[in-house]
Structures are given as C-alpha cells and as structure tokens.
Design a protein around this motif. Sequence first.
Motif, mmCIF file in Angstrom:
data_model
loop_
_atom_site.group_PDB
_atom_site.id
_atom_site.type_symbol
_atom_site.label_atom_id
_atom_site.label_comp_id
_atom_site.label_asym_id
_atom_site.label_seq_id
_atom_site.Cartn_x
_atom_site.Cartn_y
_atom_site.Cartn_z
ATOM 1 N N ASP A 79 0.871 -1.172 0.000
ATOM 2 C CA ASP A 79 0.000 0.000 0.000
ATOM 3 C C ASP A 79 0.909 1.223 0.000
ATOM 4 O OD1 ASP A 79 -2.026 1.853 0.382
ATOM 5 O OD2 ASP A 79 -2.335 1.347 2.485
ATOM 6 N N LEU A 81 1.099 4.584 0.641
ATOM 7 C CA LEU A 81 0.284 5.550 1.370
ATOM 8 C C LEU A 81 0.268 6.942 0.748
ATOM 9 C CD1 LEU A 81 1.221 4.526 5.015
ATOM 10 C CD2 LEU A 81 -0.917 4.073 3.810
ATOM 11 N N SER A 84 -2.285 6.191 -2.084
ATOM 12 C CA SER A 84 -3.520 5.446 -1.795
ATOM 13 C C SER A 84 -4.332 6.046 -0.656
ATOM 14 C CB SER A 84 -3.195 4.000 -1.434
ATOM 15 O OG SER A 84 -2.653 3.932 -0.122
ATOM 16 N N LYS A 85 -3.681 6.854 0.185
ATOM 17 C CA LYS A 85 -4.313 7.393 1.392
ATOM 18 C C LYS A 85 -4.810 6.268 2.309
ATOM 19 C CE LYS A 85 -3.842 11.547 -0.358
ATOM 20 N NZ LYS A 85 -2.543 11.650 -0.925
ATOM 21 N N GLY A 86 -4.116 5.104 2.253
ATOM 22 C CA GLY A 86 -4.447 3.987 3.133
ATOM 23 C C GLY A 86 -5.502 3.044 2.604
ATOM 24 N N ARG A 89 -4.502 -0.558 3.130
ATOM 25 C CA ARG A 89 -3.883 -0.855 4.432
ATOM 26 C C ARG A 89 -4.350 -2.213 4.979
ATOM 27 N NH1 ARG A 89 -3.969 3.970 8.354
ATOM 28 N NH2 ARG A 89 -2.539 4.634 6.745
#
Length: 124
Positions: A79, A81, A84-86, A89
């Motif tokens: 992921d 981050l 993807s902004k989490g 996750r």
Amino acid sequence: MRLNGIDAPESWQCRDVAGRPYRCGKDAAFALDEFLSKSRPIRCVGHGKDRYRRVVADCFRADGQSVNSWLVRQGWAIDWLRYSKGLFRGDQAIAQAARAGGWRGSLEIPCEARAARLKRRAAC
C-alpha cells in the motif's frame, strides 16, 4: 501503465527467511498471470498520468475483483500511502500476517529501497 496506490518491489529487494535474495518480481508476475487468467477481460480505469507519462489506473477482472487490491493482499505489492491514502492498508495487514508473497522473508519498502540505491532521499 502504473497501478494506482500500490508499489511493487524490484526483484533485488526481496530476501527469504534465511536472508537469501530471491526474485520476487518473477514470482509476482507468475501469480498475477494466474489470477488474471481466471476472469478476463481486464478493465482499467485511468486517473491521469505519472511523471513518466504512464497511465495511473485501477484495474479489475471481469468478475469485478480489484487487481490492485489483490496484489497487495497476496504480498506482491505494498500500500503506497502517499498515493492510496491507506486504501489498501487492510490488504497489506492480511499479507503481512500471513507472511504472503514478499512478506515471507524481508521486504524493503520499494520506494525507500530505490531511493537508497540511487543515494537519494526517499519521498515516499
């Protein structure tokens, strides 16, 4: 094409449980080919281009399963981050707990490993 929100390791980044390098990129390619072969055609939705002018996309099998998510859940990508902004996750936690794919040994964070190899500061 670049898959949105995920980053895959280079083959030189993976080590097995004994610390020996192995070509995780090759393993990932074979696993992805098998996954994709079970439900074709693949559909991708572009979200623009990256700095290398590659289309950044979310891709899906004909049955609706996300290719991006599957790669992370199987341990063949992480992921990312920053992008993807989490979103992935939970998929990454599943892969890490199962020691799946690249997580079966040690896996460097791909963008950090590439930056270190080029002696640059990582902006992951």
